[in-house]
Design a protein around this motif. Sequence first.
Motif, PDB file in Angstrom:
ATOM      1  N   ARG A  99       1.378   1.933   9.026  1.00 29.13           N
ATOM      2  CA  ARG A  99       0.625   2.975   8.261  1.00 29.13           C
ATOM      3  C   ARG A  99       0.084   4.124   9.177  1.00 29.13           C
ATOM      4  NH1 ARG A  99      -3.892   0.553   5.628  1.00 29.13           N
ATOM      5  NH2 ARG A  99      -2.814   0.417   3.706  1.00 29.13           N
ATOM      6  N   LYS A 100      -0.287   4.065  10.488  1.00 31.81           N
ATOM      7  CA  LYS A 100      -0.630   4.800  11.412  1.00 31.81           C
ATOM      8  C   LYS A 100       0.759   5.660  11.785  1.00 31.81           C
ATOM      9  CE  LYS A 100      -3.254   5.167  15.510  1.00 31.81           C
ATOM     10  NZ  LYS A 100      -3.414   4.701  17.128  1.00 31.81           N
ATOM     11  N   ALA A 101       1.837   4.938  12.031  1.00 27.37           N
ATOM     12  CA  ALA A 101       3.140   5.809  12.031  1.00 27.37           C
ATOM     13  C   ALA A 101       3.768   6.525  11.233  1.00 27.37           C
ATOM     14  CB  ALA A 101       4.026   4.760  12.675  1.00 27.37           C
ATOM     15  N   GLY A 102       3.049   6.598   9.868  1.00 27.50           N
ATOM     16  CA  GLY A 102       3.270   7.347   8.715  1.00 27.50           C
ATOM     17  C   GLY A 102       4.505   6.659   7.733  1.00 27.50           C
ATOM     18  N   VAL A 103       4.648   5.370   8.028  1.00 27.55           N
ATOM     19  CA  VAL A 103       5.614   4.568   7.234  1.00 27.55           C
ATOM     20  C   VAL A 103       4.922   3.895   5.950  1.00 27.55           C
ATOM     21  CG1 VAL A 103       7.164   2.300   7.314  1.00 27.55           C
ATOM     22  CG2 VAL A 103       6.759   3.810   9.403  1.00 27.55           C
ATOM     23  N   PRO A 104       5.852   4.124   4.887  1.00 27.04           N
ATOM     24  CA  PRO A 104       4.922   3.954   3.618  1.00 27.04           C
ATOM     25  C   PRO A 104       4.840   2.346   3.477  1.00 27.04           C
ATOM     26  CG  PRO A 104       7.217   4.875   3.215  1.00 27.04           C
ATOM     27  CD  PRO A 104       6.921   5.098   4.784  1.00 27.04           C
ATOM     28  N   VAL A 105       3.603   1.981   3.147  1.00 23.81           N
ATOM     29  CA  VAL A 105       3.198   0.620   2.869  1.00 23.81           C
ATOM     30  C   VAL A 105       2.875   0.272   1.389  1.00 23.81           C
ATOM     31  CG1 VAL A 105       2.448   0.433   5.217  1.00 23.81           C
ATOM     32  CG2 VAL A 105       0.977   0.695   3.567  1.00 23.81           C
ATOM     33  N   VAL A 106       3.255  -0.939   1.021  1.00 26.86           N
ATOM     34  CA  VAL A 106       2.969  -1.352   0.049  1.00 26.86           C
ATOM     35  C   VAL A 106       1.439  -1.293  -0.617  1.00 26.86           C
ATOM     36  CG1 VAL A 106       3.287  -3.113  -2.130  1.00 26.86           C
ATOM     37  CG2 VAL A 106       4.495  -3.185   0.149  1.00 26.86           C
ATOM     38  N   PRO A 107       1.290  -0.525  -1.662  1.00 24.56           N
ATOM     39  CA  PRO A 107      -0.330  -0.544  -1.991  1.00 24.56           C
ATOM     40  C   PRO A 107      -0.787  -2.124  -2.246  1.00 24.56           C
ATOM     41  CG  PRO A 107       0.869   0.673  -3.702  1.00 24.56           C
ATOM     42  CD  PRO A 107       1.757  -0.012  -2.643  1.00 24.56           C
ATOM     43  N   GLY A 108      -2.110  -2.153  -1.586  1.00 22.91           N
ATOM     44  CA  GLY A 108      -2.874  -3.369  -1.770  1.00 22.91           C
ATOM     45  C   GLY A 108      -4.037  -3.557  -0.776  1.00 22.91           C
ATOM     46  N   LYS A 109      -4.242  -4.933  -0.219  1.00 24.69           N
ATOM     47  CA  LYS A 109      -5.687  -4.845   0.253  1.00 24.69           C
ATOM     48  C   LYS A 109      -5.389  -5.879   1.364  1.00 24.69           C
ATOM     49  CE  LYS A 109     -10.551  -4.993   0.036  1.00 24.69           C
ATOM     50  NZ  LYS A 109     -10.711  -5.499   1.424  1.00 24.69           N
TER      51      LYS A 109
END
Length: 430
Positions: A99-109
């Motif tokens: 996330r910090k590197a700007g890579v899209p991550v799956v919505p979640g928790k």
Amino acid sequence: MESVAAVSAADRDSLPARLADRAVCIGPAPAGQSYLRPEVLVAAARGTGCDAIHPGYGFLSERAAFQRLCTDAGLTFVGPDADAIEQMGDKIRAIAVARKAGVPVVPGKNPIGAVDEFLTAADQVGYPCLIKAAAGGGGRGMRVVRRAGEGAVALQSAQAEAKAAFGDGTLYMEKYIERARHVEIQILADAHGNVCHLFERDCSVQRRHQKLIEEAPSPSLSPRLRSEMAQAALALARAARYRNAGTVEFVYDVEAERFYFLEMNTRVQVEHPVTEAVTGIDIVQEQLRIAAGEPLSFGQPDVRLDGHAIECRINAEDAWKGFLPSPGTITQWDVPRAEGIRVDTHCERGYRVPPFYDSMIAKVISHGRTREEAIARMRSCLASFGVGGVATTVPFLRKAIAHPRFEQGEVTTTWVERELLSDIGAQANG
Ligand code: ADP
Ligand code: ADP
Ligand code: MG
């Protein structure tokens, strides 16, 4: 380069033991008494004068403590440093880095503790969702939850499975992508600041979240998405200051045409030969170069795709008995040799497939100018691949390769269980 193979008593007379310059027995057949004993492996390496250990892709290959033990003993671990292994081994930490590197991550928790926490998060991301294990691997510790009422039971069983398999019951939750393909990017990074990608592999043919057939390039990715995904993988590798070979895995949402980061594997993968076939780059050789402190033997502009490659994993399992493992003595082993075919295996006639380890006994890789040619070559290879004495997944793979859905290149990760198995009259579960 001289090689020493570390083998258990079950593998003492095996083909790899004979192919290596030397073999050293590291203990009895059960993996817990041999392949999973870091101290014994390090002692065996030192005792035979080794200066490096290649951990392969099983057992201790993603164990940070093993990397540290090697380094402390003055041995070069052929792979990333312990911090990178640790960081990526914890999927929750890996997601944070992505996330910090700007890579899209799956919505979640993440993480997810109690049921009410899960229910609140699930309401936000929407059903279906997927419960996953932070320490996960091999598709274990995952549960799809389709409605709120299933949450409590799913959490409980996922946690129990994760605890038993990884000794860590930490869970997290992601939106479950219903129509998904698994696409991953191969990375190589050296100690001189060179970080290159070797394009993607598509591993959407899965059963129980485990890969059965892989190919390169992906039949489903547009040139724009291919390049975006590769750039995302490079960004992650740079952010993690990653070194050696690694794979950044993504889930590709077929309907939304978007991809999300899943995890990073900090080792060479079973399916690396399809990438070697289409790029002409020997990934293990590059791993050794990197570990020796040398720069990569190529630059990014040199990496070009040549044709199409497919890998079938051959397991000693009976697909018509729910993929029941089938250990035993191999009485017939006729492996076809043909143009565009590579077979990686430790088996031969007379070999006893032990009941102790993973059931994979061979990998068949076909390479052609086009996907159609790669399929045709795979098909004729599997047609004459003759194994006796143990059941194998060859008959299953023949049917999978010949299925119109596979031929059209449009399968998703649930295709095997939702469609293929019933089409061919095989059982989903043992
Ligand atoms: P493992 O460490 O067990 O390999 P992964 O996170 O790589 O776990 O997931 C394994 C497989 O599970 C993927 O290849 C994909 O098929 C499926 N999967 C994982 N996450 C999702 C998701 N959010 N939506 C749909 N499928 C998923
Ligand atoms: P292939 O099927 O492409 O010929 P092999 O099965 O011979 O590959 O080897 C698998 C990998 O092991 C290769 O990627 C290669 O780099 C590595 N390898 C094979 N032999 C040696 C050796 N003697 N020393 C170091 N690496 C080796
Ligand atoms: Mg994975």
